[in-house]
Design an enzyme around this catalytic site. Structure first.
Site, PDB file in Angstrom:
ATOM      1  N   SER A  48       0.803  -1.220   0.000  1.00 41.37           N
ATOM      2  CA  SER A  48       0.000   0.000   0.000  1.00 41.37           C
ATOM      3  C   SER A  48       0.834   1.267   0.000  1.00 41.37           C
ATOM      4  O   SER A  48       2.022   1.254   0.298  1.00 41.37           O
ATOM      5  CB  SER A  48      -0.886   0.004   1.233  1.00 41.37           C
ATOM      6  OG  SER A  48      -0.066   0.036   2.380  1.00 41.37           O
ATOM      7  N   ASP A 188       1.944  -7.100  15.519  1.00 43.67           N
ATOM      8  CA  ASP A 188       3.041  -6.401  14.838  1.00 43.67           C
ATOM      9  C   ASP A 188       3.353  -5.078  15.547  1.00 43.67           C
ATOM     10  O   ASP A 188       3.540  -4.043  14.907  1.00 43.67           O
ATOM     11  CB  ASP A 188       2.682  -6.164  13.365  1.00 43.67           C
ATOM     12  CG  ASP A 188       3.929  -6.044  12.490  1.00 43.67           C
ATOM     13  OD1 ASP A 188       5.030  -6.375  12.972  1.00 43.67           O
ATOM     14  OD2 ASP A 188       3.803  -5.604  11.330  1.00 43.67           O
ATOM     15  N   ASP A 232      -1.376   0.107  11.690  1.00 50.62           N
ATOM     16  CA  ASP A 232      -1.098  -1.099  10.914  1.00 50.62           C
ATOM     17  C   ASP A 232      -1.684  -2.362  11.550  1.00 50.62           C
ATOM     18  O   ASP A 232      -0.988  -3.135  12.219  1.00 50.62           O
ATOM     19  CB  ASP A 232       0.406  -1.272  10.692  1.00 50.62           C
ATOM     20  CG  ASP A 232       0.682  -2.283   9.583  1.00 50.62           C
ATOM     21  OD1 ASP A 232      -0.283  -2.904   9.099  1.00 50.62           O
ATOM     22  OD2 ASP A 232       1.851  -2.444   9.197  1.00 50.62           O
TER      23      ASP A 232
HETATM   24  N1  LIG Z   1      -2.828   7.326   9.387  1.00 51.91           N
HETATM   25  C1  LIG Z   1      -1.611   7.597   8.946  1.00 51.91           C
HETATM   26  N2  LIG Z   1      -1.137   8.847   9.000  1.00 51.91           N
HETATM   27  C2  LIG Z   1       0.118   9.109   8.549  1.00 51.91           C
HETATM   28  N3  LIG Z   1       0.954   8.185   8.041  1.00 51.91           N
HETATM   29  C3  LIG Z   1       0.535   6.927   7.966  1.00 51.91           C
HETATM   30  C4  LIG Z   1      -0.774   6.562   8.417  1.00 51.91           C
HETATM   31  N4  LIG Z   1      -0.921   5.239   8.235  1.00 51.91           N
HETATM   32  C5  LIG Z   1       0.228   4.797   7.702  1.00 51.91           C
HETATM   33  N5  LIG Z   1       1.105   5.805   7.531  1.00 51.91           N
HETATM   34  C6  LIG Z   1       2.443   5.705   6.963  1.00 51.91           C
HETATM   35  O1  LIG Z   1       2.421   4.804   5.882  1.00 51.91           O
HETATM   36  C7  LIG Z   1       3.298   3.708   6.107  1.00 51.91           C
HETATM   37  C8  LIG Z   1       2.672   2.429   5.598  1.00 51.91           C
HETATM   38  O2  LIG Z   1       1.438   2.216   6.268  1.00 51.91           O
HETATM   39  P1  LIG Z   1       1.008   0.812   6.848  1.00 51.91           P
HETATM   40  O3  LIG Z   1       2.088   0.361   7.781  1.00 51.91           O
HETATM   41  O4  LIG Z   1      -0.354   0.870   7.391  1.00 51.91           O
HETATM   42  O5  LIG Z   1       1.004  -0.029   5.505  1.00 51.91           O
HETATM   43  P2  LIG Z   1       1.290  -1.569   5.348  1.00 51.91           P
HETATM   44  O6  LIG Z   1       1.133  -1.920   3.902  1.00 51.91           O
HETATM   45  O7  LIG Z   1       0.436  -2.304   6.294  1.00 51.91           O
HETATM   46  O8  LIG Z   1       2.794  -1.580   5.789  1.00 51.91           O
HETATM   47  P3  LIG Z   1       3.733  -2.783   6.173  1.00 51.91           P
HETATM   48  O9  LIG Z   1       4.372  -3.186   4.916  1.00 51.91           O
HETATM   49  O10 LIG Z   1       4.721  -2.178   7.152  1.00 51.91           O
HETATM   50  O11 LIG Z   1       2.876  -3.816   6.795  1.00 51.91           O
HETATM   51  C9  LIG Z   1       3.556   3.711   7.610  1.00 51.91           C
HETATM   52  O12 LIG Z   1       4.847   3.257   7.889  1.00 51.91           O
HETATM   53  C10 LIG Z   1       3.402   5.152   7.984  1.00 51.91           C
HETATM   54  O13 LIG Z   1       4.625   5.825   7.839  1.00 51.91           O
END
Ligand SMILES: Nc1ncnc2c1ncn2[C@@H]1O[C@H](COP(=O)(O)OP(=O)(O)OP(=O)(O)O)[C@@H](O)[C@H]1O
Length: 601
Positions: A48, A188, A232
């Site tokens: 994402s 996590d 996350d």
């Molecule tokens: N609500 C938010 N506000 C600001 N930044 C955010 C928010 N949610 C996520 N991020 C940023 O986006 C990045 C990726 O988001 P997230 O960790 O939810 O995605 P993911 O695909 O689940 O990631 P991972 O590969 O680590 O599992 C986070 O590391 C963070 O820096």
């Protein structure tokens, strides 16, 4: 109440990305997209990208997580589960905020909730909306700062034990209490997944104008603790009697011995439970306190061996008894108990003297009395406040004798700042992946090279913004400058904005992609804007250029400004305003937003 995501409304039928995204969408409800997002991303995950976005009708700012469908092949259930959990948690938060009294019968939870300084449910990332487009599944969540806890630790080398490590740990413990009480295990917990609530800079300034800065400077702990948000939920799941948890998931540096044992073990390993989050919290607190990781070695295999045996690194220095350092080590020791049955639960850990002053004592005061639990109760989670149990408690916490330092194994430890870590997405049991997938049980751990590359990029970004970052003061809910001993302190923020469902898309299908635009709106997440409401029964809204919303259906010519007050309708919608009426019943009359491409959903 324990969460069951299946009891939530079903996910809308998804189109098939392998048919060029032209899956059968005829039977899907569609609507005009209510959001415009910025071009630049706030962060990237494996599947994402997260961007800042604005709701065109309310002008509220959110984070938009765009999950790519093509990367989710056979893993749709993962994102469905994440959304289900976030939706459930959101409902619970709203319920807790609206009906604080109703929890009185719930005993333990209520005890902590009503008297603790941190209120766990305010520290969980809030989902406001979700929908699907041709290429993405989109989650609209509370907006947080780009700089996460990992960045904060790396920038300062390590955090201050008293002012930061303690309250941050207490806050996260409180958030875990809320999650575990709902039957949800995060799996996590790590610095990269702890974000900081985005503050309304204007309001912080206003707040600081009115108070004696001396109070803030002298506050006993970093008030940013009240802004921590656990994010996350991609690996979060529920604990139930039906499905045992045996998946090898998490992040290597943070996984507990129970999860290590599940690696490649299939159904033969012992299932694990909530205690994996306790272990991860210990690793995170250690990282905050020392600036490096407790179990990290030169190779992943060595790291996993050290985790399996609870062999964490500690410098062989004396810690004088009774000092904060000793309490910290004692706290860590509890979280690193290899046998998960002996490892304390969230509620037990809250009684540890390292964090207990942030939680209440039985009599509701924040003094140094510790709500005690004895050895018998340690496995049941029962709290016993009898003062006769002091020695039991001290034994349990390892405080009667000088803290024994764990001898490091011969493994070479990595004691520098850790790289940003990757989550282990899947191995072992396949209870939540599509059965048609042949690959679903294969391990997909991102390799270290990717991780290092990301780290380098992050470090470059951090050094660029370091000079320009302004340290903003945390908004308070704490009484100004009052000491922790005041039992009336409740400094945790409530969540915001609180949009009514009528504004949301909640699962509809967007037939055009979400637009990207460099909208020029002040980067704030207004807490008072959470008051924005639609008069019940409304189905049509008009947003005006000042961000007010007009009820156009029930009409009454009422306008609500962004502070939730009904104002006289002296404002009229400009005739030049573009109107896009959809089944979402919304008319956008904000000239600022007209230049953006049309959104249809
Ligand atoms: N609500 C938010 N506000 C600001 N930044 C955010 C928010 N949610 C996520 N991020 C940023 O986006 C990045 C990726 O988001 P997230 O960790 O939810 O995605 P993911 O695909 O689940 O990631 P991972 O590969 O680590 O599992 C986070 O590391 C963070 O820096």
């Amino acid at each position: 109440m324990v969460f069951n995501y299946k009891s939530i409304d079903p996910w809308p039928i998804l189109s098939n990305p392998h048919e060029g995204g032209k899956g059968n969408t005829n039977n899907l409800v569609s609507s005009t997209c209510k959001y415009i997002c910025k071009k630049d991303s706030l962060g990237d995950g494996h599947f994402s990208t997260v961007k800042e976005c604005i709701n065109r009708q309310t002008n509220d700012i959110f984070a938009m997580k765009l999950v790519r469908k093509d990367l989710l092949v056979n893993k749709i259930r993962l994102i469905q589960r994440e959304v289900g959990i976030l939706r459930y948690l959101r409902q619970e938060v709203v319920r807790l905020e609206q009906e604080p009294e109703t929890d009185n019968k719930q005993g333990k939870t209520d005890f902590f909730r009503n008297t603790a300084i941190f209120e766990g449910h305010h520290h969980i990332l809030q989902l406001f909306d979700f929908f699907e487009t041709k290429d993405h599944i989109v989650l609209v969540t509370q907006l947080c700062n780009k700089r996460d806890l990992y960045d904060v630790i790396i920038e300062s080398g390590k955090l201050d034990l008293e002012r930061q490590v303690k309250p941050y740990t207490a806050c996260l413990l409180s958030a875990l209490q809320f999650l575990h009480d709902q039957g949800i295990v995060h799996r996590d917990i790590k610095a990269e997944n702890i974000l900081f609530r985005k503050k309304d800079v204007a309001k912080v300034d206003k707040f600081t104008e009115n108070i004696n800065p001396h109070h803030l400077l002298n506050s006993k702990y970093d008030l940013a603790s009240h802004d921590l948000i656990i994010a996350d939920f991609g690996l979060a799941t529920t604990i139930s009697n039906v499905v045992d948890l045996r998946e090898y998931v998490g992040t290597i540096s943070y996984i507990s011995p129970q999860i290590v044992r599940c690696k490649g073990a299939g159904e033969s390993c012992e299932p694990y439970d909530y205690k994996v989050d306790i272990w991860a919290l210990g690793v995170l607190s250690y990282f905050m306190g020392f600036g490096y990781m407790p179990f990290d070695c030169e190779t992943d295999k060595e790291t996993l061996d050290c985790i399996a045996t609870g062999d964490y690194y500690l410098e062989e220095t004396d810690t004088p008894p009774g000092t904060e350092d000793e309490l910290f080590i004692s706290f860590l020791k509890q979280t690193f108990i290899v046998n998960s049955k002996e490892r304390p639960s969230v509620h037990q850990l809250a009684c540890h003297p390292f964090v207990s002053k942030f939680f209440a004592t039985i009599n509701g005061s924040y003094d140094n009395k510790i709500p005690l639990y004895n050895n018998e109760n340690i496995s049941t989670g029962n709290i016993n406040n009898s003062s006769n149990n002091t020695s039991n408690l001290n034994n349990t916490l390892g405080l009667t004798s000088k803290s024994k330092r764990c001898k490091s194994s011969t493994s070479l430890r990595r004691l520098g700042s850790p790289s940003r870590t990757s989550s282990i997405y899947h191995t072992g049991a396949t209870n939540f992946t599509s059965s048609s997938s042949n690959n679903s049980s294969t391990t997909s751990i991102k390799d270290m090279a990717t991780s290092r590359k990301r780290h380098d990029q992050e470090m470059e970004k951090i050094s660029k913004i370091r000079d320009t970052l302004k340290r903003t003061l945390s908004m308070k809910a704490l009484s100004q400058g009052e000491p922790l001993s005041n039992k009336n302190l409740h400094s945790t923020f409530k969540i915001g904005p609180g949009l009514p469902d009528k504004y949301l898309m909640n699962g509809v299908y967007s037939v055009t992609p979400e637009s990207s635009s460099n909208f020029n709106t002040s980067p704030e997440l207004s807490r008072t804007s959470s008051q924005l409401m639609i008069i019940p029964g409304t189905s049509t809204t008009v947003s005006t250029s000042n961000g007010s919303v007009m009820d156009n259906d029930n009409n009454k010519n009422a306008l609500m400004n962004s502070f939730g007050n009904v104002v006289t309708p002296s404002l009229t919608v400009t005739p030049t305003a573009a109107t896009s009426v959809t089944n979402g019943n919304s008319i956008n009359a904000n000239p600022k937003l007209h230049e953006t491409p049309k959104f249809i959903i």
